[in-house]
Structures are given as C-alpha cells and as structure tokens.
Write a protein that holds these residues in place. Structure first.
Motif, mmCIF file in Angstrom:
data_model
loop_
_atom_site.group_PDB
_atom_site.id
_atom_site.type_symbol
_atom_site.label_atom_id
_atom_site.label_comp_id
_atom_site.label_asym_id
_atom_site.label_seq_id
_atom_site.Cartn_x
_atom_site.Cartn_y
_atom_site.Cartn_z
ATOM 1 N N GLU A 160 12.470 -0.319 3.241
ATOM 2 C CA GLU A 160 13.000 -0.068 1.898
ATOM 3 C C GLU A 160 12.472 1.254 1.354
ATOM 4 O O GLU A 160 13.213 2.021 0.723
ATOM 5 N N SER A 161 11.217 1.540 1.597
ATOM 6 C CA SER A 161 10.612 2.761 1.091
ATOM 7 C C SER A 161 11.126 4.010 1.791
ATOM 8 O O SER A 161 11.332 5.046 1.159
ATOM 9 N N THR A 162 11.342 3.917 3.087
ATOM 10 C CA THR A 162 11.586 5.127 3.869
ATOM 11 C C THR A 162 13.046 5.396 4.191
ATOM 12 O O THR A 162 13.451 6.555 4.285
ATOM 13 N N LEU A 163 13.872 4.386 4.375
ATOM 14 C CA LEU A 163 15.234 4.593 4.859
ATOM 15 C C LEU A 163 16.135 5.210 3.797
ATOM 16 O O LEU A 163 16.255 4.688 2.684
ATOM 17 N N ASP A 174 3.302 -9.404 9.215
ATOM 18 C CA ASP A 174 4.249 -10.043 8.306
ATOM 19 C C ASP A 174 5.555 -9.249 8.263
ATOM 20 O O ASP A 174 5.559 -8.045 7.987
ATOM 21 N N TRP A 175 6.666 -9.923 8.521
ATOM 22 C CA TRP A 175 7.964 -9.270 8.517
ATOM 23 C C TRP A 175 8.273 -8.628 7.163
ATOM 24 O O TRP A 175 8.970 -7.608 7.089
ATOM 25 N N ARG A 176 7.723 -9.210 6.086
ATOM 26 C CA ARG A 176 8.003 -8.685 4.744
ATOM 27 C C ARG A 176 7.388 -7.309 4.544
ATOM 28 O O ARG A 176 7.938 -6.481 3.806
ATOM 29 N N ALA A 177 6.272 -7.033 5.211
ATOM 30 C CA ALA A 177 5.671 -5.708 5.131
ATOM 31 C C ALA A 177 6.578 -4.682 5.800
ATOM 32 O O ALA A 177 6.784 -3.576 5.286
ATOM 33 N N GLY A 178 7.135 -5.041 6.949
ATOM 34 C CA GLY A 178 8.058 -4.143 7.626
ATOM 35 C C GLY A 178 9.314 -3.901 6.809
ATOM 36 O O GLY A 178 9.804 -2.768 6.718
ATOM 37 N N PRO A 223 10.386 9.613 -0.711
ATOM 38 C CA PRO A 223 11.092 10.844 -1.051
ATOM 39 C C PRO A 223 12.472 10.991 -0.424
ATOM 40 O O PRO A 223 13.341 11.641 -1.008
ATOM 41 N N HIS A 224 12.702 10.407 0.736
ATOM 42 C CA HIS A 224 14.010 10.582 1.378
ATOM 43 C C HIS A 224 15.108 9.869 0.579
ATOM 44 O O HIS A 224 16.140 10.474 0.249
ATOM 45 N N GLY A 275 0.762 -1.233 0.000
ATOM 46 C CA GLY A 275 0.000 0.000 0.000
ATOM 47 C C GLY A 275 0.798 1.291 0.000
ATOM 48 O O GLY A 275 0.266 2.345 0.350
ATOM 49 N N PHE A 276 2.060 1.245 -0.420
ATOM 50 C CA PHE A 276 2.877 2.466 -0.479
ATOM 51 C C PHE A 276 3.903 2.281 -1.587
ATOM 52 O O PHE A 276 4.087 1.176 -2.104
#
Length: 434
Positions: A382-385, A373-377, A63-64, A57-58
């Motif tokens: 991946e998206s934010t860091l 689910d660990w894969r969601a985390g 952006p970072h 869902g993202f």
C-alpha cells in the motif's frame, strides 16, 4: 449492500466529492449530478491519515503513489477548468471539512463514488451522521450490480465459479459514458492553497516511468496509453509476455490509472472490443478480459465479506500469523539473501512498481519462508505501489496467505523454480542487484 443512486433533486446545489474516480469520462455519478444540478462544486479531500505512519514502521502512502495521485489531480483540475469548472482541494478528513463547506455554501447534497472497503464506507456513514445528504454510486467496476446473476451477499467465493456464472449469464458490460456535455456553474468557494511536490526522480530502469509524459498520472495520459496499447500488436501477445519481469510493454500497465480512477474498467473493455473488431480476438486479448474479471471478483468480495477481509485470520479459522520484525525489515530493504526476491524488493522501493509475477513471489517468500504477518506485507505494498488498489491488494495477499478464498488454501512459490522459469539468464537480477 447496494449503493444509493446519486439522484439529487432537480435544480439542487451539489457538492461532487472525488475519491478514487479521478476522471470526467465514464463517471456515471458525476454525469447524473451534472444533469440534475443548478450548481456543482467538485472537491477532493487530502486526508492526513493517508500520509500518517503505520504500526509496521513506515508511512502509509510513500512518494511514488503520492506523486502519481498529485499528477492525476493536476490533470483533473486542468480538465475541469477547460470546461468552466474547477477542483477545490481541501486539506483534512472529509468529516472535518465537508460539513462546514456544505453549510457555508448552502449545498443540498453530496454525490460521490461508493467504495466497498471498510474505511471508505465509514467515511460516508460519518458524513451522514453529521447530517449531510450523501448519494453514492458504485461506478468503478466492470458490471452493474443489478445485472449480476447473484446478490452482492452471494458472490461466489471461488474465482472460477464467479467467472463461469457471469459468462453463463452473459452479463453485459455497460456502455462507456462520455464526458458530461455541460458542467453546472461553480458556486463561490474559498481558494485552496497551492500544492507542490518536489520533481519526481525517476529510475531509468523503471517498468512504469511515471515521471515521463506517456506514463504520467491523470485521465489524459491514461486514455492516450489505452489507445496506444490497443493500436498495435501488444494485446495479441499479452498472455505470452505478461510474466516477464521488466519492461514497459510486457503487460498492459493499465493498473496505476485504474487504481486512482483515471481510467475505468469499462473504458478498457470498450477499447479492447474495438481492437478485437479489427484485429480479431486472440489468447492475449481474451486474457486481458480474464484479468479484468479477477479485479471485479476482488471488488465484489468486499461487498460480501467487508471487514472480515481485514482480520488477522481473514476468512479462515487459522491462528493469528507470526511476525518477525527483523526479517520483515530485511525483506523491505531487499536484503534477504535470496537474489530474485531482493531484486524485486529493490525495484519496488526504487520505482513504485513490480511485475505481477514478482508480487506473488515476494509475497509468498515473506509469508511462507520468512514466517511474517501478511498484513505487514500488504501495508508495505500500500505504501510503495503506484497502482495500489485496496480491493486487489487485500484480496491478493489473503489469497497467497491461505486466509482468503483460494480453494487450495494458499500459494507457496518455489523461488528457485521461479528464477529458472523467469530469470534464467540472470538479466533481471543483474539489473537490480548491481
């Protein structure tokens, strides 16, 4: 699997494909390509898949990280121009844009970094299937694979066994390579469209303020930070400060430049050796080596286990993990009701950075307390860091979930204890929850 040596024939016309090695110094594949080639075209591909949505869902790259990679590419482009070369940036998958370019410009070969993760391996295989000659080289790790006391398929699964094996064998870290003395002429190539991002809006609370010159993306800022870090007492105190939750000096902050390849692990190791030569070895400086070995282990595990690291069960025989979308959304938003976790998740979303201690705490809470689910985390990280690294991210999430190589079968952190130990005065929570 051993990477090919990047050895285009002498006098070849070569396309150098930059991936996660956005630097000119300590870049063996680039150095060898420059030495052999009569013409060389540096290229970077902006794969639209990196900015597509995920099943969770993202978007895949927020952006970072987008900003940090953009700035790293700008710095790389400037450095190439200063040496009479250029960086051609193309929009599209490598498979969609490189074969046509190679044929149009009559290039003989593609040289690129070898990356052991499945998607990155598939990209290279697809280019070869399309008829291109592609030479790859593993070059962003600490050691040469040929120097290790075990084959890539026999890398010890447990970190302690891996560390002891390389220490016992006294595996040498190769010398750092300088920037190539000459860059071959660039063949005539199409112009790439200008790419602009809106100005970065940096949160003043950030522990990695990438909108400021000292923490900007690119090899120039990365090398300056490396020199600055080892010139003073920070390395000596690293072990004592590394678990602090915020601040620009509590940890090395090398990871964002390492993640996109603006710095290499060998450059860090070499700078550390210089530091120890005049300041002496310390618990802090030795712990930095320990952290570099952890990074190396996660990279080598990809060479041993490959796609198995991306299964829901990972390397375990556990059933597929549960998932609760509503709980996951609250975790992402920092609205779980657990103050330390919520503070960490809000910092992550606002700045693209989070201390290593809090990464473990919030990951444990998602998996073991919220039963998600660990894969969601892993996908959210991946998206934010700003310092997302595919090898370390996958390895760490599997480790916490008990589906990787942790001999204890996973790590569950007691949030109350973590709060007492690392935010007893409430300063971190007050910083991000008010």
């Amino acid at each position: 699997m051993t990477a090919d040596r990047p050895a285009p024939r002498a006098g070849a016309r070569t396309l150098y494909w930059f991936r996660n090695d956005l630097r000119l110094g300590d870049n063996p594949a680039l150095a060898e390509a420059c030495a052999a080639s009569s013409a060389l075209l540096p290229v970077f591909c902006h794969d639209p898949a990196q900015d597509a949505g995920t099943p969770w869902g993202f978007v895949r790259r927020g952006p970072h990280r987008q900003r940090f990679v953009h700035d790293s590419l700008s710095d790389l482009s400037n450095q190439l121009q200063a040496r009479g070369s250029r960086l051609l940036q193309l929009s599209g998958r490598a498979l969609d844009v490189l074969p046509a370019l190679v044929r149009e410009l009559q290039m003989d070969a593609v040289v690129t970094e070898d990356i052991a993760a499945p998607e990155e391996r598939d990209e290279v295989q697809a280019l070869r299937a399309a008829g291109l000659t592609v030479h790859t080289r593993d070059q962003s790790g600490l050691f040469e694979q040929a120097d290790l006391p075990f084959a890539p398929t026999k890398v010890p699964d447990v970190f302690t066994a891996f560390r002891q094996a390389v220490e016992h064998a006294m595996v040498r870290v190769p010398d750092v390579l300088p920037v190539p003395e000459r860059l071959p002429p660039v063949p005539a190539a199409p112009d790439d469209p200008a790419r602009a991002l809106p100005p970065a809006s940096e949160d003043v609370r950030s522990s990695f303020p990438y909108a400021t010159p000292g923490f900007a993306g690119g090899e120039t800022a990365g090398l300056a930070h490396l020199q600055r870090y080892f010139q003073g007492p920070l390395a000596r105190h690293y072990k004592a400060t590394r678990n602090q939750l915020s601040g620009t000096n509590c940890s090395t902050k090398f990871s964002p430049w390492l993640a996109c390849g603006a710095l290499s692990a060998r450059q860090i190791h070499a700078a550390l050796q210089v530091h120890e030569a005049w300041a002496g070895a310390s618990d802090g400086s030795r712990w930095i080596v320990f952290e570099l070995l952890w990074r190396e282990h996660f990279r080598l595990l990809h060479r041993r286990h490959g796609r198995a690291l991306y299964r829901a069960r990972g390397l375990s025989n556990l059933p597929a993990p549960p998932h609760h979308a509503a709980a996951f959304a609250r975790w992402r938003q920092g609205n779980t009701g657990e103050p330390l976790v919520d503070a960490g998740m809000r910092e992550l979303a606002a700045t693209g950075y989070l201390s290593n201690r809090l990464r473990q705490v919030v990951a444990s809470f998602l998996i073991h307390d919220l039963a998600c689910d660990w894969r969601a985390g892993a996908a959210w990280f991946e998206s934010t860091l700003v310092d997302f690294d595919v090898h370390s991210n996958q390895g760490n999430w599997l480790y916490i979930a008990g589906r990787g190589t942790d001999p204890r079968g996973g790590r569950r952190f007691n949030v109350e204890k973590q709060t007492r130990d690392h935010d007893a005065d409430g300063a971190y929570r007050a910083l991000w929850l008010t």
